[in-house]
Design an enzyme around this catalytic site. Structure first.
Site: not given
Ligand code: NAD
Length: 424
Positions: A113-114
């Protein structure tokens, strides 16, 4: 592989396209079927929120924040949050996918994720940043969670922001949940060894790669671009293992000493000099970019993305590039690097030491126990060394460069897990 001159030449590549071009090559080599390809190329979740924040002068300013969960096939998703004016959803998507591959390469049970908020933290007060961080956490409370999605620091954020995030999330849950975020201050459950973890992983990757191409540490020279967290720790740890680091650089330029720099002295100078090497005397000062073209055995780009491109790659003389930074080599430069016979320990492998020790932080939080620095280092060294060996073996098996091998390994792992778990 033939080199095709792109037109028009672009300095900066779209990070999503850059990631996808490597992904596509690896998916082809692997013979990935179209259905799984489509699953893996699409982010699982993209959330954009607007964050109205009361500024210190009483005005209300609206910020935009994103969280992209690329994949949660291997486990809860993991990835940093950046505060920067250049944050775009495309960039966050690319970085989220990178995290999926990075976690899979080092075999830790996380998806990728980011997150990011478009803002300029340098022009904001601590109070404004705190309110922004708490608002973002509240908006993302349904996404984050120690078993769902675990943020971490990235550009423009650090332990302070992670402490606010943990506190806000804990308030919402009505209990202390320190495993919701990593990169926390030590007193809040941060891990020993996290600060040096990425540079340490760069060192382990560099030594593993040197072993494969016959470079003996005590006879090898090295240049390191970027003298922040990753670059300076890599420089220090490589020096301790006998490698002669003859050049380092930061935004103020590059500093060269053919006899080898005194890295401890450079670090001390930087720490006493507002975080920069500017004015450092025991070395020759050359323009910053020239560090990339020095006649050294090992080059460690550890500053930023897209520094080695089709426009300058011909000038690179190193035999080995160890990517401390994320995306320092543009995808279009890959073919020339391969033609030149330069070995590249790619970012998703070489800088995965950080996420590995973040994983250890999460494990310790869940155990309610603290490991010694010695235990953290020993375990992360082993993970990094094993990952390098697996990637190397895959590169021989498929006859591809290490970068594509790392993608093959990662995609294969996520694809196989997906097939076992099944979809809808
Ligand atoms: P940092 O902010 O601590 O240091 C960055 C350094 O690069 C500074 O010395 C800065 O002066 C220098 N720099 C910036 N632009 C430069 C340029 N054009 N030429 C030369 N030097 C330049 O950042 P960091 O944490 O060391 O991260 C560096 C890179 O490593 C980034 O790409 C980051 O995404 C990546 N990375 C970091 C971690 C981590 O744990 N810190 C983990 C994985 C990847």
């Amino acid at each position: 592989m033939g080199y095709i001159e792109p037109a028009p030449i672009k300095d900066k590549e779209n990070p999503f396209e850059s990631m996808m071009s490597r992904f596509n090559i690896a998916a082809d080599a692997l013979g990935l079927d179209e259905e799984v390809y489509n699953v893996l190329k699409s982010p699982a979740k993209q959330v954009t929120v607007s964050l109205p924040i009361t500024m210190d002068d009483g005005s209300i300013k609206v910020f935009e924040g994103h969280r992209v969960v690329h994949s949660n096939i291997l486990g809860p998703s993991k990835g940093g949050i950046r505060y920067d004016m250049d944050v775009t959803i495309d960039e966050v998507k690319a970085l989220a996918a990178w995290m999926t591959w990075k976690c899979a390469v080092v075999d830790i049970p996380y998806g990728g994720a980011k997150g990011g908020i478009k803002c300029d933290p340098r022009s904001m007060s601590a109070g404004e940043i705190e309110r922004l961080t708490r608002a973002f956490t509240a908006q993302m409370a349904e996404i984050f969670g120690p078993d769902r999605d675990i943020p971490a620091p990235d550009m423009g954020t650090g332990p302070r922001e992670m402490a606010w995030l943990m506190d806000e999330y804990s308030k919402i849950q009505g209990m202390t949940v320190n495993a919701v975020v990593t990169g926390k201050p030590l007193v809040l459950g941060g891990s020993l060894g996290r600060t040096e973890a990425t540079g340490r992983g760069v060192m382990v990757s560099a030594l593993s790669a040197m072993g494969k191409i016959g470079l003996i540490p005590s006879q090898a020279t090295c240049a390191i671009q970027g003298f922040g967290n990753v670059g300076s720790w890599a420089a220090k740890l490589l020096t301790e293992r006998g490698v002669k680091v003859i050049a380092v650089s930061d935004l103020s330029g590059a500093y060269v000493n053919k006899n080898g720099l005194d890295i401890d002295e450079c670090i001390e100078y930087r720490n006493m000099n507002n975080g920069t090497l500017e004015g450092y005397k025991n070395a020759d000062h050359i323009p910053g970019d020239d560090i990339l073209y020095l006649d050294v055995d090992v080059l460690v780009p550890a500053a930023k993305e897209d520094v080695i491109t089709v426009q300058n790659v011909e000038k690179v003389k190193a035999k080995l590039i160890v990517e401390g930074a994320n995306g320092p080599t543009s995808a279009k430069a890959d073919a020339i690097i391969n033609e030149k016979g330069i070995m590249v320990a790619p970012d998703i492998l070489a800088n995965a030491g950080g996420v590995t020790v973040s994983y250890f932080e999460w494990v310790q939080n869940r155990l309610g126990y603290k490991w010694t620095a010695e235990r953290v280092n020993r375990r992360s060294d082993r993970i990094m060394k094993d990952a390098f060996d697996r990637v190397y073996k895959t590169s021989k098996e498929y006859n591809v460069p290490l970068r594509i091998a790392a993608y093959i390994l990662a995609i294969d792992k996520v694809a196989k897990t997906y097939k076992y778990r099944g979809g809808f």
